[in-house]
Design an enzyme around this catalytic site. Sequence first.
Site, PDB file in Angstrom:
ATOM      1  N   LYS A 116      33.633  37.027  11.966  1.00  0.00           N
ATOM      2  CA  LYS A 116      33.995  37.273  13.369  1.00  0.00           C
ATOM      3  C   LYS A 116      35.410  37.848  13.395  1.00  0.00           C
ATOM      4  O   LYS A 116      36.401  37.172  13.684  1.00  0.00           O
ATOM      5  CB  LYS A 116      33.867  35.995  14.204  1.00  0.00           C
ATOM      6  CG  LYS A 116      33.735  36.292  15.708  1.00  0.00           C
ATOM      7  CD  LYS A 116      33.134  35.132  16.454  1.00  0.00           C
ATOM      8  CE  LYS A 116      33.219  35.292  17.964  1.00  0.00           C
ATOM      9  NZ  LYS A 116      32.439  36.407  18.509  1.00  0.00           N
ATOM     10  N   HIS A 140      49.031  47.869   3.147  1.00  0.00           N
ATOM     11  CA  HIS A 140      47.680  47.305   3.112  1.00  0.00           C
ATOM     12  C   HIS A 140      47.550  45.970   2.385  1.00  0.00           C
ATOM     13  O   HIS A 140      46.873  45.077   2.875  1.00  0.00           O
ATOM     14  CB  HIS A 140      46.692  48.319   2.524  1.00  0.00           C
ATOM     15  CG  HIS A 140      46.372  49.444   3.461  1.00  0.00           C
ATOM     16  ND1 HIS A 140      47.325  50.344   3.911  1.00  0.00           N
ATOM     17  CD2 HIS A 140      45.210  49.819   4.032  1.00  0.00           C
ATOM     18  CE1 HIS A 140      46.754  51.219   4.722  1.00  0.00           C
ATOM     19  NE2 HIS A 140      45.462  50.927   4.817  1.00  0.00           N
ATOM     20  N   ARG A 157      32.590  27.993  12.127  1.00  0.00           N
ATOM     21  CA  ARG A 157      32.467  29.439  11.900  1.00  0.00           C
ATOM     22  C   ARG A 157      33.844  30.075  11.728  1.00  0.00           C
ATOM     23  O   ARG A 157      34.013  30.970  10.893  1.00  0.00           O
ATOM     24  CB  ARG A 157      31.705  30.096  13.056  1.00  0.00           C
ATOM     25  CG  ARG A 157      31.446  31.581  12.814  1.00  0.00           C
ATOM     26  CD  ARG A 157      30.536  32.186  13.863  1.00  0.00           C
ATOM     27  NE  ARG A 157      31.142  32.160  15.186  1.00  0.00           N
ATOM     28  CZ  ARG A 157      30.517  32.559  16.298  1.00  0.00           C
ATOM     29  NH1 ARG A 157      29.271  32.999  16.245  1.00  0.00           N
ATOM     30  NH2 ARG A 157      31.135  32.512  17.458  1.00  0.00           N
ATOM     31  N   GLU A 209      21.672  43.311  15.674  1.00  0.00           N
ATOM     32  CA  GLU A 209      22.104  42.492  16.813  1.00  0.00           C
ATOM     33  C   GLU A 209      22.568  43.385  17.939  1.00  0.00           C
ATOM     34  O   GLU A 209      22.517  44.607  17.830  1.00  0.00           O
ATOM     35  CB  GLU A 209      23.221  41.540  16.380  1.00  0.00           C
ATOM     36  CG  GLU A 209      24.463  42.255  15.862  1.00  0.00           C
ATOM     37  CD  GLU A 209      25.581  41.325  15.434  1.00  0.00           C
ATOM     38  OE1 GLU A 209      25.598  40.152  15.852  1.00  0.00           O
ATOM     39  OE2 GLU A 209      26.470  41.792  14.701  1.00  0.00           O
ATOM     40  N   ARG A 245      54.504  47.097   7.305  1.00  0.00           N
ATOM     41  CA  ARG A 245      53.161  47.660   7.233  1.00  0.00           C
ATOM     42  C   ARG A 245      52.816  48.137   5.832  1.00  0.00           C
ATOM     43  O   ARG A 245      53.460  49.056   5.298  1.00  0.00           O
ATOM     44  CB  ARG A 245      53.016  48.830   8.215  1.00  0.00           C
ATOM     45  CG  ARG A 245      51.580  49.328   8.282  1.00  0.00           C
ATOM     46  CD  ARG A 245      51.416  50.623   9.053  1.00  0.00           C
ATOM     47  NE  ARG A 245      50.011  51.029   9.043  1.00  0.00           N
ATOM     48  CZ  ARG A 245      49.420  51.625   8.010  1.00  0.00           C
ATOM     49  NH1 ARG A 245      50.103  51.888   6.920  1.00  0.00           N
ATOM     50  NH2 ARG A 245      48.139  51.937   8.075  1.00  0.00           N
ATOM     51  N   LEU A 254      26.408  38.761  13.156  1.00  0.00           N
ATOM     52  CA  LEU A 254      27.181  37.540  13.355  1.00  0.00           C
ATOM     53  C   LEU A 254      26.233  36.350  13.517  1.00  0.00           C
ATOM     54  O   LEU A 254      25.299  36.420  14.317  1.00  0.00           O
ATOM     55  CB  LEU A 254      28.043  37.674  14.621  1.00  0.00           C
ATOM     56  CG  LEU A 254      29.000  36.503  14.826  1.00  0.00           C
ATOM     57  CD1 LEU A 254      30.204  36.635  13.902  1.00  0.00           C
ATOM     58  CD2 LEU A 254      29.453  36.406  16.267  1.00  0.00           C
TER      59      LEU A 254
HETATM   60  N1  PLP Z   1      26.997  39.142  17.857  1.00  0.00           N
HETATM   61  C1  PLP Z   1      28.179  39.686  18.142  1.00  0.00           C
HETATM   62  C2  PLP Z   1      28.537  41.011  17.545  1.00  0.00           C
HETATM   63  C3  PLP Z   1      29.082  39.023  18.999  1.00  0.00           C
HETATM   64  O1  PLP Z   1      30.265  39.571  19.281  1.00  0.00           O
HETATM   65  C4  PLP Z   1      28.692  37.784  19.557  1.00  0.00           C
HETATM   66  C5  PLP Z   1      29.575  37.057  20.459  1.00  0.00           C
HETATM   67  O2  PLP Z   1      30.583  37.509  20.887  1.00  0.00           O
HETATM   68  C6  PLP Z   1      27.431  37.263  19.250  1.00  0.00           C
HETATM   69  C7  PLP Z   1      26.619  37.964  18.373  1.00  0.00           C
HETATM   70  C8  PLP Z   1      26.986  35.950  19.807  1.00  0.00           C
HETATM   71  O3  PLP Z   1      27.702  34.907  19.210  1.00  0.00           O
HETATM   72  P1  PLP Z   1      27.904  33.520  19.951  1.00  0.00           P
HETATM   73  O4  PLP Z   1      26.563  33.072  20.398  1.00  0.00           O
HETATM   74  O5  PLP Z   1      28.479  32.638  18.894  1.00  0.00           O
HETATM   75  O6  PLP Z   1      28.838  33.756  21.088  1.00  0.00           O
END
Ligand code: PLP
Length: 334
Positions: free
Chosen positions: A167, A122, A72, A199, A120, A223
């Site tokens: 992430k 962008h 990931r 989520e 700095r 995520l």
């Molecule tokens: N969704 C978000 C926004 C997160 O920050 C996380 C974990 O930090 C998850 C889902 C769960 O992900 P994982 O199971 O890989 O820790």
Amino acid sequence: MIETRNDAAADWQRATCYLNGEWTSLLDAKVSVLDRGFIFGDGVYEVISVDTVAGRGGSLRAPFRANEHFARLQRSLDAVRIDNPLRLEQWLDLTAEVIERHPWPRQLVYVQVTRGAAKRDHPFPAGTVPTVFVSTSPWPTIPTEQIEHGVAAVTHVDERWLHCDIKSTSLLGNVLMKQYAIDHGASETVMLRDGYLTEGSSTNISVIKGGVISTPPKTVQLLPGITVDGIAQIAAQRGVKVDVRPVAASELKTADEIWLSSSGREVLAIVSLDGAPVGAAANTGKPGPMYRKMYEWFQQAKQEDARAWHAQRRGSAIKPDVSEQADEQRTQAV
Ligand code: PLP
């Protein structure tokens, strides 16, 4: 340097971390104020849980699904166009080493890569070297109260950007949503976009109805969690149906059970949503029967995963520790 206190709560302050090729005390580690992680949140990260579980020849301390976390990380790096500064084997070695350097049986390993330091501006700077940071901290046991009695959550419109699949360290939207939960006496905010579940602020959400686990598909809206993937895999292995499909907000109101999952919280039942009891919890005030099973199955899966990690690491330069005794010796040494 901040003075450390001699108690468990202050333990994390004695940690060692890896920063750009060197191991240094966590409290002394420094990055430039021009680091784009600091200036723009221009970086990506992973959090990997480490637990000590029973193995055949003694206890095994191992990260959960490390390969999946680094796969990931690669996807996140690709998405933001940062060249991966390390190969998979180097990431795994670093993970093994940061765990090894600390006495804690349960740890949360943190890995961050930013685009590096530059004047700095962008646009992506030319020739900047990414900043690589790896640290770990003690991972407190998940409170029995939360496992036995579940947690409360509240809902909120998902106001984040449309790359939640990356992430990214740009987590302000998630931070605000976590604080929203705290401000409302809950432990998580379940986010909704256009009438559908996305989520939690730092967790994935699954809805259980009639023995089927439903969880939203992997889109830019959330995520792709390692833990929720684990849950789906475990469930499938045990013959429980998993439906990966859009979950309407209205289904939260009629669910038998709702679960949250993440590396740090594993799987927990949400027993109250916006102040109303969830499904079976209306009568019992407790997590439902599917949760209890999944909790146990998840612990077993961790054991299998730990064995696989140690088998994979056998023969690599950094030897994993395999006995509780070794853990105890390290604890005494700190
Ligand atoms: N969704 C978000 C926004 C997160 O920050 C996380 C974990 O930090 C998850 C889902 C769960 O992900 P994982 O199971 O890989 O820790």
